[in-house]
Design a protein around this motif. Sequence first.
Motif, short mmCIF file in Angstrom:
data_model
loop_
_atom_site.label_atom_id
_atom_site.label_comp_id
_atom_site.label_asym_id
_atom_site.label_seq_id
_atom_site.Cartn_x
_atom_site.Cartn_y
_atom_site.Cartn_z
N PHE A 538 1.13 -1.14 -0.14
CA PHE A 538 -0.03 -0.02 0.22
C PHE A 538 0.90 1.29 0.09
O PHE A 538 2.19 1.44 0.45
N TYR A 573 -7.81 -2.15 0.44
CA TYR A 573 -6.94 -3.09 -0.63
C TYR A 573 -8.10 -4.23 -0.91
O TYR A 573 -8.85 -4.74 -0.20
N TRP A 580 -5.16 -1.29 -4.60
CA TRP A 580 -5.33 -0.24 -3.47
C TRP A 580 -5.92 0.98 -3.82
O TRP A 580 -5.80 1.14 -5.16
#
Length: 607
Positions: A538, A573, A580
């Motif tokens: 992420f 996510y 993401w």
Amino acid sequence: IEETMANQRDYISRPICNGISVPENKINSLVAEGHGQQILKVLQKFREQNIFFDFKILVKDEIIPCHRCVLAACSDFFRAMFEVNMKERDDGNVTISNLSPKAVKAFLDYAYTGKTEITNDNVEMLFQLSSFLQVSLLSKACSDFLIKSIDLVNCLQLLSLSESYGSVRLFDHALDFVQHHFSLLLRSSDFLEMNFEILQKCLEADELNVPEEESVLKAVLQWTKHNLETRQKYLPNLIKKVRLHQLPEKTLQDFLHSEEHLLKSANCSVIVNDAVTSVQNFSGLFPDARPSTTEKYIFVHKTDEDGENRHTFCYNIKTDKWKELPHTHMIDLPGSSLSSYGEKIFITGGCKGNCYRTVRLHIAEPFHDATDQTWCYCPVSNEFSIASAMKKPRTMHTSVVTLNQLFVIGGKTRGAQETRSLLDVESYNPLSKDWKSVSQLPRGIYYPEASACQNIIYVLGSEVEITDAFNPSLDCFFKYNAMTDQWSELVAEFGQFFHATLIKAVPVNCTLYICDLSTYKVYSFCPETCVWKGEGSFECAGFNAGAVGTEDKIYILGGDYAPEEITDEVQVYHSSRSEWEEVSPMPRALTEFYCQVIQFNKYRDPW
């Protein structure tokens, strides 16, 4: 001279083939490409020329000659016939009465060529013969063809067809379609002709797509009354599949009154009266509401270090909107743990007195005045009440819900800072209001992080409480089977060093995921191989961020990059597509806070 003689001996010792000396140990491998197809072509030519036949299929008034080897190679039915001492094997023929000559010839065309065309006109014929003759590849091809054609008109017919021909794959797909389109099917006359077993399977499913549970009850009544004389006997079983305890009390009382005669004659009054009692005594404590009948939220709560200022938000997952909630009167002591159960939130343990709330400072307190108290917060009524006390006081523990029980794991009990971590594990039944001890942890664990995947609880943490840099490593990984009450220690290579305080464990589609807040990476765990798999990264996340998993998504919320740099960012996510995205930020930047997924029946949704 000696060298010449040696060469002559070597030459003489070589194998001779047609007068030619062949070097020893030399192998030439021949791989004929397309050999299998060539054999099929030859066999098909034998068939066309009516030669070398050694078996006959008698169907209706026709005699169809063929070759045993082709039948046995293509059909498990014929292979079994030829392998065992059956009369047909010795007679050299078999009579098939449940297939047409056209079907048998279609099978032979496929057997001799490996090719066939599946169409809407012939798929049922091919499906029937492939099922009877046990031609697995053809059966799968027919099943795949029908799966692509499932719609509201034929889904119930295909369910029946899949049962007749033993196609589990087609049955599962058709049943899934029926469950997801149940509300639409209720409007069709086909629903009234649904057989009892299929209807019962639909009612059992969490995935049954209905706007509210009351529509399930109405569907059962509608189906039963369509042919009351023969279907009344099924009503008790069907009524039990309706989640009556998820209905409003008034709906149940009206149902008892309006259908009094039917319920009494079918011996169902007791079932409905029991549901009324459950709603009166345990409303909001049933975690089995169907997802389509609920509204799902992420609940966020934090009490500041001063113990006075509180921040409580909720995030609607469907609408991507945040809402600040009114004062909740929640008691969340330093070191306590929070878990949602049904439509309520349970808070366990923590330290009394003026302890620090920040983990780094709380762990170093010289004395932990831990409590055994449990509190229950009901968002629907915005009421906070005391629940049954745990068997042991504990703080800095974790809690998780599975199999309709709340488990508290690890932490420390009342005592000085050097007190060791608790091995004791307890479970709480909110309906009976009882705590009980279950099997102990294999060994002590600090900073426990727990996640439940169906009946399995995974617990991760550190065997060390404090290090010089306060970065204890993630070196404990346990698994608890809540059905068998057994713990086991897992040995899984993480592939890199993790800090126990910077790991968040979340369930995603019954799979354990961990989010590493120091490297911004996500990993999934495979229990069969005991291996962690990298699932991507992420963009960023603060230390001490919150994380929750719901369905196929992971939400990472807030956190801090530095003591004075706290974020309100929220990232999600999507595990199904490994992507993401950033969603609406929290109303306020927070770090070190509680967050839980909670859902409400739509008719009881307080937010």
